[in-house]
Scaffold this motif. Structure first.
Motif: not given
Length: 291
Positions: A209-219
């Motif tokens: 399993r692989e979790l991918v996190i993509n961020v479009s603004g600061r968080s």
């Protein structure tokens, strides 16, 4: 020893039939001063200023022309150019209350600059303490902080893992001896429930399993396992950043998001749909390997 002026005054008094006591009642001048005038002893007077005044009153009381008498015997008068004014005729002395009031005002005026400086120092110390307090508060774990976008987030480890997060026993997939190439297990993910800021998903699928996190603004993003150990360092991710986390062998994962609308989560290429319209959320996924 009687002088000529004193002798004339005394003779006029006797001619009027006045005693010194009578003359004292008429002139309101003390008897001893009247006797001193008759004897020419002016040193006993309360002050040289009173010599001429007392003689004038004495003369008028016994019927003599005071101005003429003084002019005739001016050589016998004491010098008045350096006369001292009697304490009773001196300028009024300030009252005790006025003196205390002016003394207090003077002391207050003297101490005012020191008071102002002390207040300024206290103000500087307070500002320094405030900055230090805010800095330590922002860095303290387990407390909510505010990022530059005004979004609140919490440091990892602020909540315990929700119920249902127990490790699922992993069972090795049975190999089908009759198949030369094993097929990919089917994947499914359902919502187990929500509790406050936490949404729990049940995921069934392959062990890898692989979790991918993509961020479009600061968080703020923090990822932990069921023992609250960090799977990736908690940090504030910037717009355009992404992170991949290998969850192979994990039975539980918790993702803490400080600005959920700015973050997209995908698990093995499938997007995770948020069930709550909250800025700050916890996404919990419980894994079960497909048979």
């Amino acid at each position: 020893m009687l002088n000529e002026l004193g002798t004339r005054l005394k003779e006029a008094r006797i001619a009027k039939g006045y005693s010194l006591e009578d003359l004292q009642d008429v002139t309101k001048i003390q008897k001893r001063y009247l006797a001193g005038i008759e004897e020419g002893n002016y040193s006993m007077m309360p002050g040289q200023f009173y010599v001429r005044a007392f003689i004038k009153q004495y003369a008028e009381a016994v019927g003599l022309n005071a101005d003429e008498l003084l002019e005739q015997h001016k050589s016998e008068m004491p010098e008045t150019s350096k006369e001292q004014v009697s304490p009773s005729m001196a300028a009024p002395v300030q009252s005790r209350r006025q003196s205390i009031s002016r003394s207090s005002s003077s002391r207050i005026n003297e101490k005012m600059p020191m008071v102002i400086v002390a207040l300024f120092i206290v103000l500087i110390l307070f500002v320094m303490w405030l900055f230090y307090y805010m800095a330590t508060r922002d860095d303290a774990p387990g407390e909510e902080a505010v990022n530059d976008d005004g979004l609140q987030y919490e440091a990892p480890g602020d909540e315990s893992a929700p119920a249902g997060g127990e490790e699922a026993e992993e069972e090795p997939a049975e190999e089908d001896a009759g198949e030369e190439e094993p097929t990919e297990p089917e994947t499914s993910m359902t919502v187990s429930g929500t509790d406050g800021q936490t949404t729990t998903f049940a995921w069934t699928g392959p062990a890898e399993r692989e979790l991918v996190i993509n961020v479009s603004g600061r968080s703020w993003v923090a990822v932990t396992d069921n023992s609250q150990a960090d799977l990736t360092p908690p940090r504030e991710m910037q717009a355009g950043e992404s992170a991949s986390i290998d969850l192979t062998g994990q039975s539980y994962v918790r993702v803490r998001l400080g600005a959920t609308p700015n973050v997209e989560l995908t698990l093995n290429g499938e997007p995770i749909e948020y069930q709550q319209n909250l800025t700050t959320q916890n996404i919990v996924i419980e894994f079960t390997d497909a048979q």
